[in-house]
Design a protein around this motif. Structure first.
Motif, PDB file in Angstrom:
ATOM      1  N   UNK A   1      -2.306   5.997 -35.606  1.00 18.23           N
ATOM      2  CA  UNK A   1      -1.066   6.614 -35.121  1.00 18.23           C
ATOM      3  C   UNK A   1       0.117   5.664 -35.275  1.00 18.23           C
ATOM      4  N   UNK A   2       1.299   6.277 -35.394  1.00 22.05           N
ATOM      5  CA  UNK A   2       2.565   5.569 -35.264  1.00 22.05           C
ATOM      6  C   UNK A   2       3.223   6.063 -33.983  1.00 22.05           C
ATOM      7  N   UNK A   3       3.689   5.131 -33.167  1.00 26.17           N
ATOM      8  CA  UNK A   3       4.404   5.443 -31.932  1.00 26.17           C
ATOM      9  C   UNK A   3       5.882   5.177 -32.164  1.00 26.17           C
ATOM     10  N   UNK A   4       6.765   6.088 -31.717  1.00 29.38           N
ATOM     11  CA  UNK A   4       8.205   5.896 -31.915  1.00 29.38           C
ATOM     12  C   UNK A   4       8.963   6.224 -30.640  1.00 29.38           C
ATOM     13  N   UNK A   5      10.058   5.483 -30.418  1.00 28.41           N
ATOM     14  CA  UNK A   5      10.921   5.681 -29.252  1.00 28.41           C
ATOM     15  C   UNK A   5      12.213   6.351 -29.688  1.00 28.41           C
ATOM     16  N   UNK A   6      12.525   7.501 -29.092  1.00 28.68           N
ATOM     17  CA  UNK A   6      13.756   8.239 -29.381  1.00 28.68           C
ATOM     18  C   UNK A   6      14.826   7.859 -28.363  1.00 28.68           C
ATOM     19  N   UNK A   7      15.848   7.163 -28.815  1.00 30.26           N
ATOM     20  CA  UNK A   7      16.866   6.664 -27.901  1.00 30.26           C
ATOM     21  C   UNK A   7      17.689   7.792 -27.283  1.00 30.26           C
ATOM     22  N   UNK A   8      18.252   8.648 -28.108  1.00 29.41           N
ATOM     23  CA  UNK A   8      19.157   9.672 -27.588  1.00 29.41           C
ATOM     24  C   UNK A   8      18.479  10.621 -26.617  1.00 29.41           C
ATOM     25  N   UNK A   9      17.265  11.035 -26.927  1.00 28.05           N
ATOM     26  CA  UNK A   9      16.587  12.009 -26.077  1.00 28.05           C
ATOM     27  C   UNK A   9      15.724  11.356 -25.001  1.00 28.05           C
ATOM     28  N   UNK A  10      15.534  10.034 -25.072  1.00 29.04           N
ATOM     29  CA  UNK A  10      14.752   9.359 -24.049  1.00 29.04           C
ATOM     30  C   UNK A  10      13.302   9.775 -24.031  1.00 29.04           C
ATOM     31  N   UNK A  11      12.666   9.769 -25.200  1.00 29.40           N
ATOM     32  CA  UNK A  11      11.277  10.213 -25.287  1.00 29.40           C
ATOM     33  C   UNK A  11      10.482   9.299 -26.212  1.00 29.40           C
ATOM     34  N   UNK A  12       9.155   9.397 -26.065  1.00 27.42           N
ATOM     35  CA  UNK A  12       8.223   8.659 -26.908  1.00 27.42           C
ATOM     36  C   UNK A  12       7.351   9.671 -27.629  1.00 27.42           C
ATOM     37  N   UNK A  13       7.177   9.477 -28.940  1.00 26.71           N
ATOM     38  CA  UNK A  13       6.425  10.435 -29.747  1.00 26.71           C
ATOM     39  C   UNK A  13       5.235   9.737 -30.394  1.00 26.71           C
ATOM     40  N   UNK A  14       4.144  10.492 -30.583  1.00 25.96           N
ATOM     41  CA  UNK A  14       2.940  10.005 -31.260  1.00 25.96           C
ATOM     42  C   UNK A  14       2.784  10.788 -32.559  1.00 25.96           C
ATOM     43  N   UNK A  15       2.718  10.054 -33.685  1.00 22.58           N
ATOM     44  CA  UNK A  15       2.581  10.678 -35.001  1.00 22.58           C
ATOM     45  C   UNK A  15       1.285  10.202 -35.644  1.00 22.58           C
ATOM     46  N   UNK A  16       0.388  11.122 -36.022  1.00 21.12           N
ATOM     47  CA  UNK A  16      -0.889  10.713 -36.612  1.00 21.12           C
ATOM     48  C   UNK A  16      -0.723  10.253 -38.066  1.00 21.12           C
TER      49      UNK A  16
END
Length: 377
Positions: free
Chosen positions: A139-154
């Motif tokens: 997985x790649x983990x990413x932090x979204x600054x504007x929306x204040x969220x963390x996403x998991x991408x396989x």
């Protein structure tokens, strides 16, 4: 992007930048890099003056200079890098200022000097500013600054990314996730949120790609935590606070996922005034030194480490050689600092004294408009 743009809001908060602080004595530049290397440079394409997105530069054996840069096309607002452990795939954030959602791009770097775009995947949020490859390499983990969220991408076969398996939305008045990374044990995922003044600790199921909130650790209001870095012993972490010129020292217990702030250390000398905004934080491999960039005075703050990692002391504030040092990285030999100075549009390199850990004066620079980060492969 929202009104609190991560590229512009700081200038509105403080006064005009203060004069640079006095630098430290020049470190010896006698030691040179041992081998040639490829270096990736990220910059903002949607800010004036327009950056290039992704540049590929070379560093010849025996020289710290970055040379022969060329731009990889079709990549916008590249602002962070990580790669798979086999060194074959590179992932970059595309903040895509002005868009409701950003993307994460995958590139084949089997030939490091000539990356080939594999594709881009939605980050499911605005302005992804940081990413990391999970140690499982799934997985790649990413932090979204504007929306204040963390996403998991396989990560799919061949290195491409699939659709998100999870999105964790931080709650609060104005969440702004700035970093997401795995702790040294590989058991926990930590996210740093500038807007909620918090560090979030998640457990992570690598079977289904789902995060589960374990703890939210709240720092003092207005601290603005930006990035954290772990001590090599895995028992302590250091958080660069963007909205206060300070570093928070925290103990870390990987067995229980307990993140406990234990001290706050100034990142600038007493009496400093004007814009004082820490940017990047890094720890030397031997665990003896911690470094932070400070925008405004445009310095590299050097801290000595004591008590096994529990204590920091500001040892020096040295001029970084440019304006608005957003990012700092040490080369593999830890003989040179490379600083990305956004407002001057330069990557500067400074020697590091191996005995004292202190940076010397800038020994050269590479011009890249709106530069934000450098990544060695």
């Amino acid at each position: 992007m929202t009104a609190l743009s991560r590229r512009t809001f700081i200038g509105a908060v403080g006064a005009a930048g203060a004069a640079a602080l006095v630098g430290t004595p020049l470190a010896s530049a006698a030691s040179r890099p041992r081998a040639a290397s490829t270096v990736y440079v990220g910059s903002y394409t949607n800010s004036a003056p327009a950056g290039h997105g992704l540049d590929v530069a070379q560093r010849a054996a025996g020289s710290p200079a970055l040379t022969q840069p060329h731009t990889v096309g079709k990549l916008t607002d590249v602002s962070w890098f990580d790669r798979t452990s086999d060194g074959r795939t590179l992932y970059v954030t595309n903040e895509n200022e002005g868009s409701a959602t950003g993307t994460v791009s995958a590139l084949d770097i089997s030939d490091p000097a000539n990356p080939k775009l594999l594709g881009a995947t939605s980050s499911k949020g605005g302005s992804p500013t940081h990413l990391s490859v999970h140690p499982s390499q799934k997985y790649v983990l990413a932090a979204n600054y504007d929306s204040g969220s963390v996403v998991v991408l396989p990560i799919k076969s061949g290195g491409k990314l699939g659709a998100a398996t999870d999105v964790q939305q931080h709650q609060g008045k104005e969440p702004h996730a700035h970093q997401v990374l795995t702790d040294p044990s590989g058991k926990w995922v930590l996210a740093v949120d500038l807007g909620t003044d918090s560090v979030y600790v998640y457990s992570f199921d690598t079977g289904n790609g789902k995060l589960k909130l374990h703890k939210q650790i709240t720092l003092p209001a207005g601290a603005g935590p930006r990035h954290l870095a772990f001590h090599p012993n895995g028992q302590f972490a250091y958080v660069a606070q963007e909205l206060r010129p300070e570093i928070t020292v925290a103990s870390w217990d990987a067995a229980t996922g307990a993140f406990k702030p234990i001290a706050v250390v100034p990142a600038v000398p007493a009496g400093s005034t004007g814009d004082l905004f820490p940017g990047e934080i890094a720890v030397s491999k031997d665990g003896k030194f911690v470094y932070a960039t400070v925008r405004g005075p445009n310095t590299i703050a050097t801290f000595t480490v004591a008590d096994g990692g529990a204590a920091l002391k500001l040892a020096s504030s040295a001029a970084c050689g440019g304006n608005w040092p957003r990012h700092l990285v040490l080369d593999a030999d830890e003989k040179w600092f490379y600083v990305s100075n956004q407002k001057s549009g330069t990557v500067t390199w400074l020697p590091r004294d191996p005995a004292t850990g202190l940076p010397g004066k800038s020994a050269g620079s590479l011009a890249v408009p709106n530069v934000n980060s450098v990544f060695f492969v």
